[in-house]
Design an enzyme around this catalytic site. Structure first.
Site, PDB file in Angstrom:
ATOM      1  N   GLU A   9       0.875  -1.182   0.000  1.00  0.00           N
ATOM      2  CA  GLU A   9       0.000   0.000   0.000  1.00  0.00           C
ATOM      3  C   GLU A   9       0.903   1.220   0.000  1.00  0.00           C
ATOM      4  O   GLU A   9       1.470   1.580   1.039  1.00  0.00           O
ATOM      5  CB  GLU A   9      -0.909  -0.024   1.236  1.00  0.00           C
ATOM      6  CG  GLU A   9      -1.898  -1.179   1.264  1.00  0.00           C
ATOM      7  CD  GLU A   9      -3.007  -1.065   0.226  1.00  0.00           C
ATOM      8  OE1 GLU A   9      -3.216   0.045  -0.317  1.00  0.00           O
ATOM      9  OE2 GLU A   9      -3.661  -2.079  -0.056  1.00  0.00           O
TER      10      GLU A   9
ATOM     11  N   CYS B 195      -1.679   9.509   2.374  1.00  0.00           N
ATOM     12  CA  CYS B 195      -1.295   8.851   1.113  1.00  0.00           C
ATOM     13  C   CYS B 195      -2.193   9.283  -0.028  1.00  0.00           C
ATOM     14  O   CYS B 195      -1.761   9.342  -1.175  1.00  0.00           O
ATOM     15  CB  CYS B 195      -1.334   7.341   1.272  1.00  0.00           C
ATOM     16  SG  CYS B 195      -2.932   6.715   1.818  1.00  0.00           S
TER      17      CYS B 195
HETATM   18  P1  NAD Z   1       8.405   4.530   5.264  1.00  0.00           P
HETATM   19  O1  NAD Z   1       8.504   3.705   4.079  1.00  0.00           O
HETATM   20  O2  NAD Z   1       9.536   5.431   5.594  1.00  0.00           O
HETATM   21  O3  NAD Z   1       8.135   3.639   6.576  1.00  0.00           O
HETATM   22  C1  NAD Z   1       7.064   2.711   6.662  1.00  0.00           C
HETATM   23  C2  NAD Z   1       7.476   1.561   7.526  1.00  0.00           C
HETATM   24  O4  NAD Z   1       8.553   0.889   6.923  1.00  0.00           O
HETATM   25  C3  NAD Z   1       7.948   1.922   8.940  1.00  0.00           C
HETATM   26  O5  NAD Z   1       7.371   1.025   9.860  1.00  0.00           O
HETATM   27  C4  NAD Z   1       9.452   1.750   8.853  1.00  0.00           C
HETATM   28  O6  NAD Z   1      10.061   1.430  10.069  1.00  0.00           O
HETATM   29  C5  NAD Z   1       9.553   0.603   7.895  1.00  0.00           C
HETATM   30  N1  NAD Z   1      10.852   0.491   7.242  1.00  0.00           N
HETATM   31  C6  NAD Z   1      11.736   1.467   6.944  1.00  0.00           C
HETATM   32  N2  NAD Z   1      12.803   0.944   6.299  1.00  0.00           N
HETATM   33  C7  NAD Z   1      12.585  -0.375   6.178  1.00  0.00           C
HETATM   34  C8  NAD Z   1      13.301  -1.453   5.582  1.00  0.00           C
HETATM   35  N3  NAD Z   1      14.468  -1.273   4.986  1.00  0.00           N
HETATM   36  N4  NAD Z   1      12.737  -2.681   5.608  1.00  0.00           N
HETATM   37  C9  NAD Z   1      11.533  -2.877   6.165  1.00  0.00           C
HETATM   38  N5  NAD Z   1      10.809  -1.916   6.759  1.00  0.00           N
HETATM   39  C10 NAD Z   1      11.331  -0.669   6.761  1.00  0.00           C
HETATM   40  O7  NAD Z   1       7.091   5.321   4.965  1.00  0.00           O
HETATM   41  P2  NAD Z   1       6.549   6.443   5.793  1.00  0.00           P
HETATM   42  O8  NAD Z   1       7.341   7.694   5.623  1.00  0.00           O
HETATM   43  O9  NAD Z   1       6.371   5.914   7.163  1.00  0.00           O
HETATM   44  O10 NAD Z   1       5.115   6.657   5.082  1.00  0.00           O
HETATM   45  C11 NAD Z   1       4.909   7.575   4.037  1.00  0.00           C
HETATM   46  C12 NAD Z   1       4.596   6.900   2.733  1.00  0.00           C
HETATM   47  O11 NAD Z   1       3.602   5.906   2.924  1.00  0.00           O
HETATM   48  C13 NAD Z   1       4.021   7.826   1.681  1.00  0.00           C
HETATM   49  O12 NAD Z   1       4.594   7.530   0.436  1.00  0.00           O
HETATM   50  C14 NAD Z   1       2.542   7.509   1.681  1.00  0.00           C
HETATM   51  O13 NAD Z   1       1.895   7.816   0.482  1.00  0.00           O
HETATM   52  C15 NAD Z   1       2.551   6.049   1.990  1.00  0.00           C
HETATM   53  N6  NAD Z   1       1.296   5.616   2.601  1.00  0.00           N
HETATM   54  C16 NAD Z   1       0.477   4.779   1.922  1.00  0.00           C
HETATM   55  C17 NAD Z   1      -0.737   4.398   2.475  1.00  0.00           C
HETATM   56  C18 NAD Z   1      -1.685   3.469   1.763  1.00  0.00           C
HETATM   57  O14 NAD Z   1      -2.553   2.918   2.422  1.00  0.00           O
HETATM   58  N7  NAD Z   1      -1.557   3.280   0.462  1.00  0.00           N
HETATM   59  C19 NAD Z   1      -1.086   4.868   3.725  1.00  0.00           C
HETATM   60  C20 NAD Z   1      -0.217   5.715   4.395  1.00  0.00           C
HETATM   61  C21 NAD Z   1       0.985   6.077   3.837  1.00  0.00           C
END
Ligand code: NAD
Length: 476
Positions: A217, A251
């Site tokens: 997502e 998002c």
């Molecule tokens: P992010 O990718 O930085 O972090 C998300 C999660 O991934 C966190 O729990 C983080 O600890 C984990 N993570 C980070 N590095 C990792 C790795 N190497 N391996 C595994 N896990 C890892 O995203 P964010 O900044 O927290 O969220 C923002 C983004 O999420 C935006 O692009 C937004 O559009 C998207 N988003 C999508 C939805 C949806 O439902 N489609 C909802 C909310 C946010």
């Protein structure tokens, strides 16, 4: 205890053993898990609101009640209401002539086992607990890694879930990218990741080592097309409600607007009026949410600076003329950017903040060309009452979902699937589509009775000649 690969794998093994020993959970147990989840959210909603406020520095408590408590409940209630219907065997027809002779075909929805779930910070409770409606309804167990950027909400979620659920039902692991990276190496039965596309590439690569299926997502640049038939005042209000909620850290936030060149000034003037009405002041206004941290604050400000340096016009809407150079929290006032060009970062990176580029078109096809020059987005929004224009936009673009005459709305419909397409995501969840996404859709065929076995002789060796005549007769 530190969350290493070994410790997390220990819990996964315990979950797998439990699943094999107990088999698929009964409907009553699934409903009980969903009810425990609902009670946990509603009984502790004010604590969640406080934790979210502290995580952000300032997060609107009213908005948090809406986004991270009340809006999760209909999804859970919908699962409880429909679980019996969803879990029923799905009868299908059998090929000719087997169906006529008593053969049966059906799809049986079975739990996958353990679903790993990684969630982001922008709606920590909603995106950590919302997916559980479908995951629990499908009879799965869960291992969850919430975001380290909202640590108080994550710790509260863990604390409450540890009390409400046995670790074979639901286990939470706190930590940052390192823990996240080890987490994605676990041999889950499915992995749900919500977050940025960049991290998703690592997640998918890591899951691929064990052939763990993923639901991703993600986000992207969700465009808004305003047609000339749209009511500019109402459109501006609806767009700015979506753009300023959670300070645009959504998002599905409207990322940029496309409006006819003769309507641009009217639209921007209504945007200004709306912001003044919603937020007469911003700096100390508890209902105007901060940017989550300094890194994201700098990232959004650098998008504005880059656009300015490349010739854009920056319109910071600051109704009380407050000085934002010194502030306790990371607040960025709603900012409209015009005179954009495609070499500006703000036109190709997901903004994820309260900044709104407004691009003009003379002919609607120019708007379509701009949308189609970018990755397929998570959401697409059209404002207007011109049915032909609406059809033209829907038929000539692609996106995970669409809301017409508003923004974000399709995610709130409890019976619509939610997800992206291509770079904005893989897979769909919510409601029945979510139930199916987190189920093994096992295809079952029960062949004709033993007494009809002679029928198969026509296609079994030894062949006395060509069997083509028989094969042709089966093409019915
Ligand atoms: P992010 O990718 O930085 O972090 C998300 C999660 O991934 C966190 O729990 C983080 O600890 C984990 N993570 C980070 N590095 C990792 C790795 N190497 N391996 C595994 N896990 C890892 O995203 P964010 O900044 O927290 O969220 C923002 C983004 O999420 C935006 O692009 C937004 O559009 C998207 N988003 C999508 C939805 C949806 O439902 N489609 C909802 C909310 C946010």
């Amino acid at each position: 205890m530190e969350n290493t690969y070994e410790t997390m794998n220990g819990i996964l093994s315990a979950q797998k053993k439990h699943f094999i020993k107990e088999g698929a959970p009964s409907i009553d147990l699934r409903v009980d898990r969903l009810n425990r989840l609902k009670a946990l959210i509603m009984d502790n909603r004010y604590d969640f609101v406080e934790a979210l406020n502290s995580d952000y520095g300032n997060r609107s408590k009213n908005a948090s009640l809406m986004t991270d408590a009340y809006t999760i409940v209909p999804e859970i209630d919908n699962a409880i209401k429909n679980i019996k219907k969803w879990t029923k065997v799905d009868k299908r027809s059998s090929n000719f002539p087997m169906g006529l002779l008593g053969a049966k075909s059906y799809v049986s929805y079975e739990p996958l086992g353990t679903v790993g779930m990684i969630s982001p910070w922008n709606f920590p409770v909603n995106l950590g607990f919302g997916p559980l409606a479908a995951i629990f309804a499908a009879g799965n167990q869960v291992m969850h890694k919430p975001s380290e950027l909202s640590p108080l909400s994550a710790a509260l979620m863990k604390d409450l879930c540890d009390k409400a659920f046995d670790e074979t039902e639901f286990a939470t692991f706190l930590g940052g990218p390192e823990v996240g990276s080890s987490f994605t190496k676990l041999h889950f039965d499915h992995l749900l990741y919500t977050g940025s596309g960049e991290v998703a590439k690592h997640v998918m690569q890591s899951a691929a080592q064990n052939l763990v299926p993923v639901t991703l997502e993600l986000g992207g640049k969700s465009p808004v097309v305003i047609g000339n038939s749209a009511d500019m005042k109402v459109s501006a209000k609806r767009i700015m409600f979506g753009k300023t909620m959670n300070a645009g850290q959504i998002c599905l936030a409207p990322d940029y607007v496309l409006v006819h060149k003769h309507k641009k000034d009217e639209f921007i003037s209504e945007v200004e009026n709306t912001v003044k009405e919603f937020y007469p002041s911003i700096k100390d206004n508890e209902d105007y949410t901060s940017i989550i941290n300094e890194r994201h604050f700098d990232r959004i400000n650098s998008l504005i600076t880059d656009a300015k340096e490349k010739g854009a016009h920056i319109n910071q809407i600051n109704p009380s003329n407050e000085d934002f150079s010194q502030q306790e929290f990371y607040k960025i006032p709603p900012t409209v950017i015009t005179n954009t060009t495609e070499d500006m970062n703000v036109m190709h990176e997901e903004i994820f903040g309260p900044v709104l580029p407004v691009v003009t078109y003379e002919n609607i096809n120019e708007a379509l060309a701009l949308i189609n020059s970018k990755d397929r987005p998570l959401g697409l929004y059209y404002f207007g009452s011109n049915k032909d224009e609406e059809a033209n936009i829907l038929n000539n673009t692609s996106s995970g979902g669409v809301t017409i005459n508003n923004v974000v709305g399709h995610i709130q419909q409890k019976d619509l699937p939610f997800g992206g397409v291509g770079p904005s995501g893989i897979g769909r969840y919510h409601s029945y589509d979510g139930f199916k996404n987190f189920s093994n859709q096992r295809a079952v065929f029960k062949d004709i009775g033993f007494k009809f076995d002679k029928l198969f002789e026509a296609i079994r060796p030894p062949y006395k000649g060509s069997i083509e005549k028989v094969l042709k007769s089966l093409l019915k």
